[in-house]
Design a protein around this motif. Structure first.
Motif, PDB file in Angstrom:
ATOM      1  N   GLY A  25       0.803  -1.214   0.000  1.00  0.00           N
ATOM      2  CA  GLY A  25       0.000   0.000   0.000  1.00  0.00           C
ATOM      3  C   GLY A  25       0.833   1.259   0.000  1.00  0.00           C
ATOM      4  N   GLU A  26       0.181   2.349   0.385  1.00  0.00           N
ATOM      5  CA  GLU A  26       0.823   3.662   0.332  1.00  0.00           C
ATOM      6  C   GLU A  26       0.178   4.591   1.344  1.00  0.00           C
ATOM      7  OE1 GLU A  26       3.444   6.579  -1.430  1.00  0.00           O
ATOM      8  OE2 GLU A  26       3.428   4.405  -1.358  1.00  0.00           O
ATOM      9  N   GLU A  27       0.977   5.495   1.893  1.00  0.00           N
ATOM     10  CA  GLU A  27       0.438   6.549   2.736  1.00  0.00           C
ATOM     11  C   GLU A  27      -0.489   7.434   1.916  1.00  0.00           C
ATOM     12  OE1 GLU A  27       3.624   7.966   6.111  1.00  0.00           O
ATOM     13  OE2 GLU A  27       3.513   9.108   4.269  1.00  0.00           O
ATOM     14  N   TRP A  28      -1.599   7.841   2.503  1.00  0.00           N
ATOM     15  CA  TRP A  28      -2.469   8.828   1.850  1.00  0.00           C
ATOM     16  C   TRP A  28      -2.018  10.191   2.375  1.00  0.00           C
ATOM     17  CZ3 TRP A  28      -4.920   7.879  -2.341  1.00  0.00           C
ATOM     18  CH2 TRP A  28      -5.778   8.841  -2.855  1.00  0.00           C
ATOM     19  N   PHE A  51     -11.787   4.815  -4.403  1.00  0.00           N
ATOM     20  CA  PHE A  51     -10.692   5.606  -4.958  1.00  0.00           C
ATOM     21  C   PHE A  51     -11.306   6.404  -6.089  1.00  0.00           C
ATOM     22  CE2 PHE A  51      -6.970   6.769  -7.296  1.00  0.00           C
ATOM     23  CZ  PHE A  51      -5.909   6.725  -6.410  1.00  0.00           C
ATOM     24  N   TYR A  52     -11.233   7.716  -5.976  1.00  0.00           N
ATOM     25  CA  TYR A  52     -11.938   8.622  -6.883  1.00  0.00           C
ATOM     26  C   TYR A  52     -10.933   9.488  -7.624  1.00  0.00           C
ATOM     27  CZ  TYR A  52     -15.238  12.378  -8.180  1.00  0.00           C
ATOM     28  OH  TYR A  52     -15.999  13.307  -8.850  1.00  0.00           O
ATOM     29  N   ILE A  63     -11.615   0.330  -5.426  1.00  0.00           N
ATOM     30  CA  ILE A  63     -11.884   0.165  -3.998  1.00  0.00           C
ATOM     31  C   ILE A  63     -10.560  -0.088  -3.287  1.00  0.00           C
ATOM     32  CG2 ILE A  63     -12.995  -1.298  -2.257  1.00  0.00           C
ATOM     33  CD1 ILE A  63     -15.276  -1.707  -4.257  1.00  0.00           C
ATOM     34  N   VAL A  64     -10.379   0.618  -2.163  1.00  0.00           N
ATOM     35  CA  VAL A  64      -9.167   0.482  -1.357  1.00  0.00           C
ATOM     36  C   VAL A  64      -9.538   0.054   0.054  1.00  0.00           C
ATOM     37  CG1 VAL A  64      -7.846   2.183  -2.682  1.00  0.00           C
ATOM     38  CG2 VAL A  64      -9.187   2.935  -0.708  1.00  0.00           C
ATOM     39  N   GLU A  65      -8.537  -0.427   0.771  1.00  0.00           N
ATOM     40  CA  GLU A  65      -8.710  -0.820   2.171  1.00  0.00           C
ATOM     41  C   GLU A  65      -7.706  -0.062   3.024  1.00  0.00           C
ATOM     42  OE1 GLU A  65      -8.182  -4.791   4.984  1.00  0.00           O
ATOM     43  OE2 GLU A  65      -8.257  -5.007   2.809  1.00  0.00           O
ATOM     44  N   LYS A  87      -4.398   0.284   0.633  1.00  0.00           N
ATOM     45  CA  LYS A  87      -3.964  -0.584  -0.471  1.00  0.00           C
ATOM     46  C   LYS A  87      -5.156  -0.789  -1.406  1.00  0.00           C
ATOM     47  CE  LYS A  87      -5.087  -5.138   1.387  1.00  0.00           C
ATOM     48  NZ  LYS A  87      -4.611  -6.500   1.615  1.00  0.00           N
ATOM     49  N   ALA A  88      -4.849  -1.038  -2.661  1.00  0.00           N
ATOM     50  CA  ALA A  88      -5.881  -1.311  -3.652  1.00  0.00           C
ATOM     51  C   ALA A  88      -6.477  -2.689  -3.391  1.00  0.00           C
ATOM     52  CB  ALA A  88      -5.297  -1.257  -5.065  1.00  0.00           C
TER      53      ALA A  88
END
Length: 139
Positions: A25-28, A51-52, A63-65, A87-88
């Motif tokens: 994943g990744e930091e938002w 995810f937009y 969709i992400v979690e 993460k996706a």
């Protein structure tokens, strides 16, 4: 479980970029709005989000979690700013545009409709299900 919407400009961070990060994943990161930050503080591991893509596309594309709860944003030393990691999970079969959402009366109270500039926002369980159905995905 709670539901959310994460907005990103595809030229800065796209769905493809998110998918490429895989399970790590990744930091938002980079969110500099107090209301959006406060929403991230409410998130729990396992929450799901749309995810937009903002700007021209303006559509739910995936969709992400949430995989890590709020922690200091690594892109700043300013202690006021925090972020979550996501993460996706899956792509939507049919991207759902802002126009599609606005056209559905059941979604008229959605934060995205009323405050489309907010980069991180809550989604109700009912809104989540309606958009998932429209997008051809199950959560």
């Amino acid at each position: 479980m709670a539901y959310w919407l994460f907005k990103s400009e595809p030229s800065t961070w796209s769905w493809d970029d998110q998918v490429a990060k895989g399970e790590i994943g990744e930091e938002w990161d980079g969110v500099r709005n107090y209301q959006a930050r406060n929403f991230m503080r409410q998130m729990s591991v396992g929450d799901l989000g749309f995810f937009y893509h903002s700007q021209k596309e303006r559509a739910v594309v995936g969709i992400v979690e949430v995989i890590a709860e709020a922690h200091p944003d690594s892109t700043t030393e300013d202690e006021r700013w925090e972020c979550v990691d996501i993460k996706a999970v899956k792509s939507v079969k049919t991207p759902i545009t802002l126009d599609d959402i606005k056209a559905d009366e059941r979604l008229s109270e959605m934060v995205l409709v009323r405050n489309s500039r907010l980069s991180v926002q809550p989604v109700t369980a009912q809104e989540w299900q309606i958009i998932c159905d429209m997008a051809g995905v199950s959560d």
